[in-house]
Design a protein around this motif. Structure first.
Motif, PDB file in Angstrom:
ATOM      1  N   LEU A 168       0.806  -1.221   0.000  1.00 36.65           N
ATOM      2  CA  LEU A 168       0.000   0.000   0.000  1.00 36.65           C
ATOM      3  C   LEU A 168       0.840   1.272   0.000  1.00 36.65           C
ATOM      4  O   LEU A 168       0.356   2.347  -0.374  1.00 36.65           O
ATOM      5  N   ALA A 169       2.101   1.169   0.408  1.00 37.97           N
ATOM      6  CA  ALA A 169       2.957   2.335   0.652  1.00 37.97           C
ATOM      7  C   ALA A 169       3.051   3.326  -0.514  1.00 37.97           C
ATOM      8  O   ALA A 169       3.109   4.539  -0.271  1.00 37.97           O
ATOM      9  N   PRO A 170       3.072   2.876  -1.779  1.00 38.26           N
ATOM     10  CA  PRO A 170       3.220   3.852  -2.866  1.00 38.26           C
ATOM     11  C   PRO A 170       2.118   4.914  -2.924  1.00 38.26           C
ATOM     12  O   PRO A 170       2.321   5.964  -3.528  1.00 38.26           O
ATOM     13  N   TRP A 171       0.973   4.641  -2.309  1.00 35.14           N
ATOM     14  CA  TRP A 171      -0.150   5.578  -2.391  1.00 35.14           C
ATOM     15  C   TRP A 171      -0.398   6.322  -1.078  1.00 35.14           C
ATOM     16  O   TRP A 171      -1.389   7.020  -0.950  1.00 35.14           O
ATOM     17  N   ILE A 172       0.484   6.168  -0.105  1.00 35.48           N
ATOM     18  CA  ILE A 172       0.281   6.786   1.199  1.00 35.48           C
ATOM     19  C   ILE A 172       1.075   8.084   1.296  1.00 35.48           C
ATOM     20  O   ILE A 172       2.284   8.098   1.084  1.00 35.48           O
ATOM     21  N   GLY A 173       0.364   9.168   1.616  1.00 39.78           N
ATOM     22  CA  GLY A 173       0.991  10.476   1.682  1.00 39.78           C
ATOM     23  C   GLY A 173       1.369  10.869   3.096  1.00 39.78           C
ATOM     24  O   GLY A 173       1.742  10.023   3.915  1.00 39.78           O
ATOM     25  N   ASN A 174       1.233  12.167   3.412  1.00 44.59           N
ATOM     26  CA  ASN A 174       1.701  12.688   4.693  1.00 44.59           C
ATOM     27  C   ASN A 174       0.588  13.202   5.590  1.00 44.59           C
ATOM     28  O   ASN A 174       0.844  13.548   6.746  1.00 44.59           O
ATOM     29  N   GLN A 175      -0.643  13.283   5.074  1.00 41.18           N
ATOM     30  CA  GLN A 175      -1.788  13.736   5.858  1.00 41.18           C
ATOM     31  C   GLN A 175      -2.818  12.615   5.829  1.00 41.18           C
ATOM     32  O   GLN A 175      -3.594  12.490   4.879  1.00 41.18           O
ATOM     33  N   ILE A 176      -2.794  11.787   6.864  1.00 41.29           N
ATOM     34  CA  ILE A 176      -3.445  10.483   6.820  1.00 41.29           C
ATOM     35  C   ILE A 176      -4.614  10.403   7.798  1.00 41.29           C
ATOM     36  O   ILE A 176      -4.494  10.785   8.968  1.00 41.29           O
ATOM     37  N   LEU A 177      -5.718   9.885   7.305  1.00 46.37           N
ATOM     38  CA  LEU A 177      -6.840   9.473   8.148  1.00 46.37           C
ATOM     39  C   LEU A 177      -6.958   7.963   8.016  1.00 46.37           C
ATOM     40  O   LEU A 177      -7.146   7.449   6.910  1.00 46.37           O
ATOM     41  N   GLU A 178      -6.817   7.256   9.129  1.00 49.67           N
ATOM     42  CA  GLU A 178      -7.033   5.801   9.103  1.00 49.67           C
ATOM     43  C   GLU A 178      -8.378   5.497   9.743  1.00 49.67           C
ATOM     44  O   GLU A 178      -8.642   5.913  10.880  1.00 49.67           O
ATOM     45  N   ILE A 179      -9.202   4.756   9.040  1.00 45.04           N
ATOM     46  CA  ILE A 179     -10.529   4.399   9.520  1.00 45.04           C
ATOM     47  C   ILE A 179     -10.504   2.948   9.997  1.00 45.04           C
ATOM     48  O   ILE A 179     -10.095   2.049   9.259  1.00 45.04           O
ATOM     49  N   GLY A 180     -10.929   2.738  11.246  1.00 47.09           N
ATOM     50  CA  GLY A 180     -10.896   1.389  11.810  1.00 47.09           C
ATOM     51  C   GLY A 180      -9.494   0.977  12.199  1.00 47.09           C
ATOM     52  O   GLY A 180      -9.006  -0.073  11.798  1.00 47.09           O
ATOM     53  N   SER A 181      -8.841   1.783  13.026  1.00 47.39           N
ATOM     54  CA  SER A 181      -7.439   1.533  13.376  1.00 47.39           C
ATOM     55  C   SER A 181      -7.260   0.350  14.311  1.00 47.39           C
ATOM     56  O   SER A 181      -6.152  -0.204  14.405  1.00 47.39           O
TER      57      SER A 181
ATOM     58  N   GLU B 128     -12.102  18.683   7.559  1.00 48.49           N
ATOM     59  CA  GLU B 128     -10.720  18.269   7.259  1.00 48.49           C
ATOM     60  C   GLU B 128     -10.645  17.611   5.885  1.00 48.49           C
ATOM     61  O   GLU B 128     -11.587  16.957   5.429  1.00 48.49           O
ATOM     62  N   ARG B 129      -9.504  17.792   5.230  1.00 50.49           N
ATOM     63  CA  ARG B 129      -9.258  17.143   3.938  1.00 50.49           C
ATOM     64  C   ARG B 129      -7.875  16.495   3.993  1.00 50.49           C
ATOM     65  O   ARG B 129      -6.884  17.160   4.279  1.00 50.49           O
ATOM     66  N   PHE B 130      -7.828  15.220   3.695  1.00 48.82           N
ATOM     67  CA  PHE B 130      -6.599  14.438   3.812  1.00 48.82           C
ATOM     68  C   PHE B 130      -6.091  14.049   2.429  1.00 48.82           C
ATOM     69  O   PHE B 130      -6.876  13.855   1.490  1.00 48.82           O
ATOM     70  N   ASP B 131      -4.774  13.891   2.318  1.00 49.41           N
ATOM     71  CA  ASP B 131      -4.249  13.391   1.043  1.00 49.41           C
ATOM     72  C   ASP B 131      -4.315  11.868   0.968  1.00 49.41           C
ATOM     73  O   ASP B 131      -4.179  11.287  -0.101  1.00 49.41           O
TER      74      ASP B 131
ATOM     75  N   VAL C 200     -21.894   2.122   0.133  1.00 52.36           N
ATOM     76  CA  VAL C 200     -21.814   3.256  -0.784  1.00 52.36           C
ATOM     77  C   VAL C 200     -21.817   4.574  -0.023  1.00 52.36           C
ATOM     78  O   VAL C 200     -21.005   5.467  -0.292  1.00 52.36           O
ATOM     79  N   ALA C 201     -22.718   4.715   0.958  1.00 51.78           N
ATOM     80  CA  ALA C 201     -22.746   5.939   1.768  1.00 51.78           C
ATOM     81  C   ALA C 201     -21.418   6.138   2.502  1.00 51.78           C
ATOM     82  O   ALA C 201     -20.949   7.266   2.671  1.00 51.78           O
ATOM     83  N   SER C 202     -20.795   5.036   2.917  1.00 46.25           N
ATOM     84  CA  SER C 202     -19.507   5.130   3.603  1.00 46.25           C
ATOM     85  C   SER C 202     -18.412   5.589   2.649  1.00 46.25           C
ATOM     86  O   SER C 202     -17.551   6.394   3.019  1.00 46.25           O
ATOM     87  N   LEU C 203     -18.447   5.112   1.417  1.00 54.73           N
ATOM     88  CA  LEU C 203     -17.479   5.558   0.413  1.00 54.73           C
ATOM     89  C   LEU C 203     -17.674   7.037   0.086  1.00 54.73           C
ATOM     90  O   LEU C 203     -16.701   7.774  -0.104  1.00 54.73           O
ATOM     91  N   VAL C 204     -18.927   7.491   0.034  1.00 47.47           N
ATOM     92  CA  VAL C 204     -19.207   8.908  -0.198  1.00 47.47           C
ATOM     93  C   VAL C 204     -18.618   9.752   0.933  1.00 47.47           C
ATOM     94  O   VAL C 204     -18.007  10.803   0.694  1.00 47.47           O
ATOM     95  N   ALA C 205     -18.798   9.287   2.178  1.00 43.80           N
ATOM     96  CA  ALA C 205     -18.258  10.021   3.331  1.00 43.80           C
ATOM     97  C   ALA C 205     -16.739  10.134   3.243  1.00 43.80           C
ATOM     98  O   ALA C 205     -16.164  11.191   3.544  1.00 43.80           O
ATOM     99  N   MET C 206     -16.076   9.056   2.826  1.00 39.91           N
ATOM    100  CA  MET C 206     -14.623   9.096   2.684  1.00 39.91           C
ATOM    101  C   MET C 206     -14.215  10.007   1.534  1.00 39.91           C
ATOM    102  O   MET C 206     -13.247  10.770   1.644  1.00 39.91           O
ATOM    103  N   ARG C 207     -14.942   9.935   0.433  1.00 44.08           N
ATOM    104  CA  ARG C 207     -14.646  10.812  -0.714  1.00 44.08           C
ATOM    105  C   ARG C 207     -14.670  12.275  -0.292  1.00 44.08           C
ATOM    106  O   ARG C 207     -13.807  13.070  -0.682  1.00 44.08           O
ATOM    107  N   ASP C 208     -15.649  12.644   0.527  1.00 44.40           N
ATOM    108  CA  ASP C 208     -15.809  14.046   0.921  1.00 44.40           C
ATOM    109  C   ASP C 208     -14.686  14.537   1.836  1.00 44.40           C
ATOM    110  O   ASP C 208     -14.512  15.737   2.004  1.00 44.40           O
ATOM    111  N   MET C 209     -13.939  13.609   2.440  1.00 40.75           N
ATOM    112  CA  MET C 209     -12.811  14.014   3.288  1.00 40.75           C
ATOM    113  C   MET C 209     -11.480  13.953   2.546  1.00 40.75           C
ATOM    114  O   MET C 209     -10.430  14.217   3.127  1.00 40.75           O
ATOM    115  N   LEU C 210     -11.525  13.627   1.254  1.00 39.11           N
ATOM    116  CA  LEU C 210     -10.302  13.540   0.450  1.00 39.11           C
ATOM    117  C   LEU C 210      -9.978  14.872  -0.206  1.00 39.11           C
ATOM    118  O   LEU C 210     -10.874  15.587  -0.656  1.00 39.11           O
ATOM    119  N   GLN C 211      -8.698  15.160  -0.292  1.00 41.80           N
ATOM    120  CA  GLN C 211      -8.261  16.262  -1.137  1.00 41.80           C
ATOM    121  C   GLN C 211      -8.507  15.899  -2.604  1.00 41.80           C
ATOM    122  O   GLN C 211      -8.682  14.731  -2.944  1.00 41.80           O
TER     123      GLN C 211
END
Length: 245
Positions: A41-54, A108-111, A126-137
């Motif tokens: 997964l590392a190639p797509w992980i940036g510096n402003q991270i939200l982890e869901i279900g840690s 908040e908006r995360f990379d 689907v609603a959960s994916l929409v919620a995550m989309r809205d917090m993405l840069q």
């Protein structure tokens, strides 16, 4: 980044979900597997991270030291364990139960949003994916891993509270419905299929057995070679998504 032993912070709690908690503790004892997943997964992980279900931080340990890290979980005991284990500048722990987003995170908006083995637990994916989309840069990445192959759904899935296992077609459709585009998709963990099928469909166990898991972890260097196979399938699917351009 070196693997950190889970220590007392990972075990000194009484989580609401006893099967899930025991599973997380057993997976904490599989450092090679956790590192393998992170490396994929590392190639797509940036510096402003939200982890869901840690959970108890089995994967969170690899994100420590980034510019901004927000770890979340629905279970208060896990959140307390995360606070004890990862007391770092720039890192916060918050409650988050998709598809609902708390006021502290709505602006908040995360990379990078990392969601590993979580979406299958939520009825309205689907609603959960929409919620995550809205917090993405705008150019950010949703780093998602879900269980695959509905044919191996069994007692382990039921005990863990899985509503489903995904196929590539269904996952792409969910992304489309949520206003996300799939930028990369691949199978993960070919070697895990026989064990999951045997344990969950044939033996109908309630828990991942710790003995076979320890052996599996030792063989991870061999399993990593799956990337060189011309045709692949896997126990899980990795789907890297982003907001539709």
């Amino acid at each position: 980044m070196a693997h950190q032993h889970p220590g007392p912070a990972a075990t000194a709690f009484a989580a609401v979900d006893e099967v899930g908690a025991a599973t997380l503790e057993r997976m904490a004892g599989a450092p090679a597997y956790n590192r393998w997943m992170y490396d994929r997964l590392a190639p797509w992980i940036g510096n402003q991270i939200l982890e869901i279900g840690s959970g108890i931080g089995n994967m969170s340990q690899f994100f420590i030291g980034r510019e901004r890290v927000v770890l979340t979980d629905t279970d208060a005991a896990y959140r307390e364990a995360l606070k004890r284990r990862f007391d770092r500048p720039g890192l916060t722990v918050s409650e988050l139960a998709l598809p609902d987003v708390p006021p502290s995170l709505t602006d908040e908006r995360f990379d990078t949003i990392i969601c590993l083995n979580v979406l299958e637990h939520i009825r309205d994916d689907v609603a959960s994916l929409v919620a995550m989309r809205d917090m993405l840069q705008e150019a950010g990445h949703l780093v998602l891993l879900v269980p695959a192959l509905p044919a191996i759904y069994g007692s382990l899935d039921r005990m863990l509270g899985h509503y489903r296992r995904y196929t590539p077609k269904v996952l792409r459709q969910r992304y489309q419905e949520a206003g996300l585009e799939v930028r990369h998709m691949e199978w993960f963990n070919l070697a895990g299929i026989p064990g999951w099928w045997l344990t969950g469909r044939v033996l109908r166990r309630r828990m991942i057995p710790s003995g076979p898991l320890a052996l599996y972890d030792k063989l991870v260097p061999l399993f990593r070679l799956e990337r060189h196979l011309p045709f692949r399938v896997g126990q899980s699917l990795i789907a890297i998504g982003g907001r539709k351009r």
